[in-house]
Design a protein around this motif. Structure first.
Motif, mmCIF file in Angstrom:
data_model
loop_
_atom_site.group_PDB
_atom_site.id
_atom_site.type_symbol
_atom_site.label_atom_id
_atom_site.label_comp_id
_atom_site.label_asym_id
_atom_site.label_seq_id
_atom_site.Cartn_x
_atom_site.Cartn_y
_atom_site.Cartn_z
ATOM 1 N N SER A 114 0.770 -1.119 0.019
ATOM 2 C CA SER A 114 -0.105 0.087 0.048
ATOM 3 C C SER A 114 0.740 1.480 -0.181
ATOM 4 N N CYS A 115 1.896 1.270 0.325
ATOM 5 C CA CYS A 115 3.127 2.379 0.371
ATOM 6 C C CYS A 115 3.364 2.861 -0.977
ATOM 7 N N ILE A 116 2.694 2.175 -2.314
ATOM 8 C CA ILE A 116 2.737 2.932 -3.455
ATOM 9 C C ILE A 116 1.957 3.942 -3.693
ATOM 10 N N TYR A 117 1.007 4.176 -3.031
ATOM 11 C CA TYR A 117 0.248 5.403 -3.013
ATOM 12 C C TYR A 117 0.735 6.620 -2.355
ATOM 13 N N PRO A 118 0.581 7.999 -2.849
ATOM 14 C CA PRO A 118 0.812 8.971 -2.311
ATOM 15 C C PRO A 118 0.676 9.372 -0.994
ATOM 16 N N LYS A 119 1.552 9.921 -0.140
ATOM 17 C CA LYS A 119 1.394 10.108 1.379
ATOM 18 C C LYS A 119 0.053 10.794 1.752
ATOM 19 N N LEU A 120 -0.312 11.512 0.952
ATOM 20 C CA LEU A 120 -1.528 12.571 1.078
ATOM 21 C C LEU A 120 -2.907 12.200 0.284
ATOM 22 N N ALA A 121 -2.681 10.879 -0.312
ATOM 23 C CA ALA A 121 -3.767 10.288 -1.068
ATOM 24 C C ALA A 121 -5.198 10.479 -0.439
ATOM 25 N N ALA A 122 -6.138 10.617 -1.045
ATOM 26 C CA ALA A 122 -7.592 10.617 -0.526
ATOM 27 C C ALA A 122 -7.856 9.453 0.282
ATOM 28 N N GLN A 123 -8.483 9.248 1.216
ATOM 29 C CA GLN A 123 -8.712 8.045 2.035
ATOM 30 C C GLN A 123 -10.167 7.635 1.931
ATOM 31 N N PRO A 124 -10.430 6.568 1.724
ATOM 32 C CA PRO A 124 -9.683 5.444 1.288
ATOM 33 C C PRO A 124 -9.016 5.465 -0.175
ATOM 34 N N MET A 125 -8.028 4.650 0.054
ATOM 35 C CA MET A 125 -6.902 4.832 -1.249
ATOM 36 C C MET A 125 -7.452 3.821 -2.344
ATOM 37 N N THR A 126 -7.779 4.558 -3.451
ATOM 38 C CA THR A 126 -8.434 3.722 -4.770
ATOM 39 C C THR A 126 -7.213 3.171 -5.678
ATOM 40 N N GLU A 127 -7.465 2.245 -6.444
ATOM 41 C CA GLU A 127 -6.439 1.961 -7.253
ATOM 42 C C GLU A 127 -5.884 2.955 -8.254
ATOM 43 N N SER A 128 -6.728 3.790 -8.584
ATOM 44 C CA SER A 128 -6.460 4.930 -9.593
ATOM 45 C C SER A 128 -5.726 5.993 -8.910
ATOM 46 N N ALA A 129 -5.570 6.027 -7.302
ATOM 47 C CA ALA A 129 -4.580 6.913 -6.864
ATOM 48 C C ALA A 129 -2.958 6.828 -7.066
ATOM 49 N N LEU A 130 -2.617 5.751 -7.643
ATOM 50 C CA LEU A 130 -1.390 5.418 -7.999
ATOM 51 C C LEU A 130 -0.786 6.596 -8.963
ATOM 52 N N LEU A 131 0.464 7.150 -8.568
ATOM 53 C CA LEU A 131 1.455 8.032 -9.358
ATOM 54 C C LEU A 131 0.668 9.438 -9.367
ATOM 55 N N THR A 132 -0.351 9.761 -8.415
ATOM 56 C CA THR A 132 -1.034 11.065 -8.368
ATOM 57 C C THR A 132 -0.508 12.226 -7.334
ATOM 58 N N GLY A 133 0.759 11.583 -6.660
ATOM 59 C CA GLY A 133 1.099 12.437 -5.729
ATOM 60 C C GLY A 133 2.642 12.142 -5.216
ATOM 61 N N THR A 134 3.199 12.960 -4.364
ATOM 62 C CA THR A 134 4.218 12.603 -3.485
ATOM 63 C C THR A 134 4.447 11.309 -2.608
#
Length: 323
Positions: free
Chosen positions: A110-130
């Motif tokens: 799950s650490c593939i997702y951005p630090k501040l990804a919208a919660q809950p994290m969806t598969e589409s959050a990949l590569l959308t932030g730091t």
């Protein structure tokens, strides 16, 4: 050997997740399990991996091999975390393709997702932030594994799938006092504090971050479920096969709540103290598992149950941890 038996290679079969997958598959009568110890096969050696695949006539691969650790380990050994994970992924996925293995399941994080990804994290959050800085090298390696699977699917028509588990724990976890994840590290700390009759146990951070935890046998069951889904069921509504799918409970708690549950399970009756000078990591990590639920899978073991199972295993195997 009956013709309908699949030859299934579990890479990383001695690790926490790999051993759980082996337990799941060993109950099947349609599978021939293929495993190889590190002393027999160095997964970072490309030629050795190629030779292994060429000789074993493998039908499916569960790629659970990885170098893993908690915040301290990721901060201390970033080069090893990115290099070893990248090399193992590249070697295994390419060797599978070169030897016409059509089905592979890559286990990410799950650490593939951005630090501040919208919660809950969806598969589409990949590569959308730091990414979270403390484990960015590991996360980059896992993202590369997803994209390797995606690329072989697009270019060669392979069916290489990826599952992104939330925070895992359970039997065969790493209980090293410095280099382990939060649950095994705290379990050992609470256990040893109980034996010494300590008045308190210190936990890193404020205790406020929210985390989701999944028992490893549930993860293994989900992995087999995803591997065996019909190809059409695994495709998105755009008819492009999604390269990864979230696996978790969809339920989170604070680190404080987890630590208090841990103290209860272990039987530690002292105070739980939080050291706010230590890093908290990502504020919240909760997986959106709705897609997997739609595909027919849901977790079975809640946190207290899972911690109880894990502590029983820890007690039975603690001599090996001291060694």
């Amino acid at each position: 050997m009956p013709a309908n038996k699949k030859r299934v290679f579990v890479a990383g079969h001695r690790g926490m997740v790999g051993s759980a997958i082996v337990r799941q598959l060993s109950e099947r009568n349609d599978v021939v399990l293929i495993t190889c110890c590190r002393s027999e096969l160095d997964l970072t050696n490309q030629q050795a991996v190629n030779d292994f695949f060429a000789s074993e006539q493998i039908d499916e691969v569960y790629l659970a091999a990885a170098k893993v650790g908690g915040i301290h380990a990721n901060n201390t050994y970033p080069a090893e975390f990115i290099f070893e994970n990248l090399v193992m992924e590249c070697n295994i996925i390419n060797a599978a393709h070169q030897n016409n293995v059509q089905h592979l399941l890559f286990l990410g994080s799950s650490c593939i997702y951005p630090k501040l990804a919208a919660q809950p994290m969806t598969e589409s959050a990949l590569l959308t932030g730091t990414l979270e800085a403390t484990n960015e090298p590991y996360a980059v390696a896992k993202i590369a594994g997803i994209k390797l699977c995606e690329s072989y699917n697009r270019q060669y028509g392979r069916d290489y799938r990826s599952v992104m588990p939330t925070n895992l724990y359970g039997m065969n976890d790493n209980f090293h006092p410095d280099n382990s994840h939060v649950i095994p590290a705290l379990m050992r700390r609470f256990h040893e504090a109980k034996l010494r009759d300590d008045k308190e146990v210190v936990v890193w951070g404020t205790g406020a971050p929210m985390r989701e935890f999944l028992y490893v046998d549930d993860m293994a069951a989900a992995s087999v479920h995803v591997m065996e889904l019909d190809t059409e069921a695994y495709k998105s509504n755009t008819q492009v096969m999604l390269s990864h799918i979230n696996v978790g409970t969809g339920v989170d708690c604070t680190i404080r709540e987890m630590a208090e549950t841990m103290a209860k399970v272990v039987g530690f009756t002292g105070d739980v103290v939080f050291d706010s000078t230590k890093p908290d990591g990502t504020p919240r990590k909760l997986m959106d598992v709705s897609r997997l639920a739609e595909l027919g899978w849901r977790y079975q073991v809640d946190l207290e149950q899972g911690l109880t199972h894990t502590y029983q295993w820890f007690l039975a195997n603690q001599e090996s941890f001291r060694a």
